[in-house]
Design a protein around this motif. Structure first.
Motif, PDB file in Angstrom:
ATOM      1  N   LEU A  25       0.823  -1.209   0.000  1.00  0.00           N
ATOM      2  CA  LEU A  25       0.000   0.000   0.000  1.00  0.00           C
ATOM      3  C   LEU A  25       0.858   1.260   0.000  1.00  0.00           C
ATOM      4  N   CYS A  44      -1.651  12.599   4.613  1.00  0.00           N
ATOM      5  CA  CYS A  44      -1.306  11.432   3.796  1.00  0.00           C
ATOM      6  C   CYS A  44       0.031  10.843   4.251  1.00  0.00           C
ATOM      7  N   GLN A  47      -0.467   8.924   7.379  1.00  0.00           N
ATOM      8  CA  GLN A  47      -1.121   7.645   7.123  1.00  0.00           C
ATOM      9  C   GLN A  47      -0.112   6.642   6.566  1.00  0.00           C
ATOM     10  N   ARG A  48       0.785   7.101   5.730  1.00  0.00           N
ATOM     11  CA  ARG A  48       1.842   6.217   5.232  1.00  0.00           C
ATOM     12  C   ARG A  48       2.695   5.710   6.394  1.00  0.00           C
ATOM     13  N   PHE A  51       0.986   2.969   8.156  1.00  0.00           N
ATOM     14  CA  PHE A  51       1.104   1.699   7.429  1.00  0.00           C
ATOM     15  C   PHE A  51       2.482   1.078   7.635  1.00  0.00           C
ATOM     16  N   ALA A  84      -7.139   8.713   9.009  1.00  0.00           N
ATOM     17  CA  ALA A  84      -7.991   8.643   7.815  1.00  0.00           C
ATOM     18  C   ALA A  84      -9.353   9.281   8.084  1.00  0.00           C
ATOM     19  N   THR A 143      -7.838   4.073   2.670  1.00  0.00           N
ATOM     20  CA  THR A 143      -6.925   3.790   3.772  1.00  0.00           C
ATOM     21  C   THR A 143      -7.690   3.433   5.043  1.00  0.00           C
TER      22      THR A 143
END
Length: 167
Positions: A25, A44, A47-48, A51, A84, A143
């Motif tokens: 992802l 963003c 959020q990365r 992950f 998210a 996400t």
């Protein structure tokens, strides 16, 4: 004894799957950035990072599945869900209520103390309200769904690891 071995092998496979999906992802996000021109906003980026954190915890779970891995995985997934969710909320605001665009992530991290930079990032800015879609769905919605699924897999993939160690 064979059941314990099978359960541990299943736990490790689930953790390996979560690891691969998380890093895949992030790779897709980088590809969208470079090839599709979708510039990531500060939310963003966070959020990365969530992950990557979830993938790293799941990678540890490949070696040593258990409750600690499940707990850390849920923490990373819940953090991702919260990010998210915040992103989706910013995207749902009417244009008149969207916060002004702020400085770039690099500038904030270089100029402000870390706590202040994180607070500014989490408050959101105008670029976070821009909606980029993949297959007709906004990226933060994708996400959010991914964090919910992967967090659930982390719990299920590590739930029985502690009990099977006793058997």
């Amino acid at each position: 004894m064979a059941a314990v071995y099978r359960q541990k092998r299943l736990n490790r496979r689930v953790n390996a799957l979560v690891t691969l999906v998380c890093f895949a992802l992030v790779a897709v996000a980088v590809a969208l950035e470079h090839w599709a021109g979708m510039e990531p906003c500060p939310l963003c980026w966070f959020q990365r990072m969530a992950f990557v954190a979830l993938g790293a915890v799941a990678a540890i779970g490949v070696i040593a599945p258990g409750w600690v891995v499940a707990g850390l995985g849920v923490l990373a997934a819940v953090s991702g869900v919260a990010l998210a969710w915040r992103h989706l909320w910013l995207q749902s605001l009417p244009p008149s209520e969207v916060p002004a665009c702020g400085p770039g992530l690099d500038y904030m991290l270089e100029t402000f103390p870390l706590a202040d930079a994180v607070a500014m990032i989490l408050s959101g800015s105008g670029e976070c309200a821009e909606v980029d879609r993949v297959l007709g769905v906004s990226i933060p919605a994708w996400t959010l769904l991914a964090f919910l699924i992967l967090g659930t897999l982390m719990v299920l993939g590590n739930w029985r690891a502690r009990g099977s160690a006793r058997s």
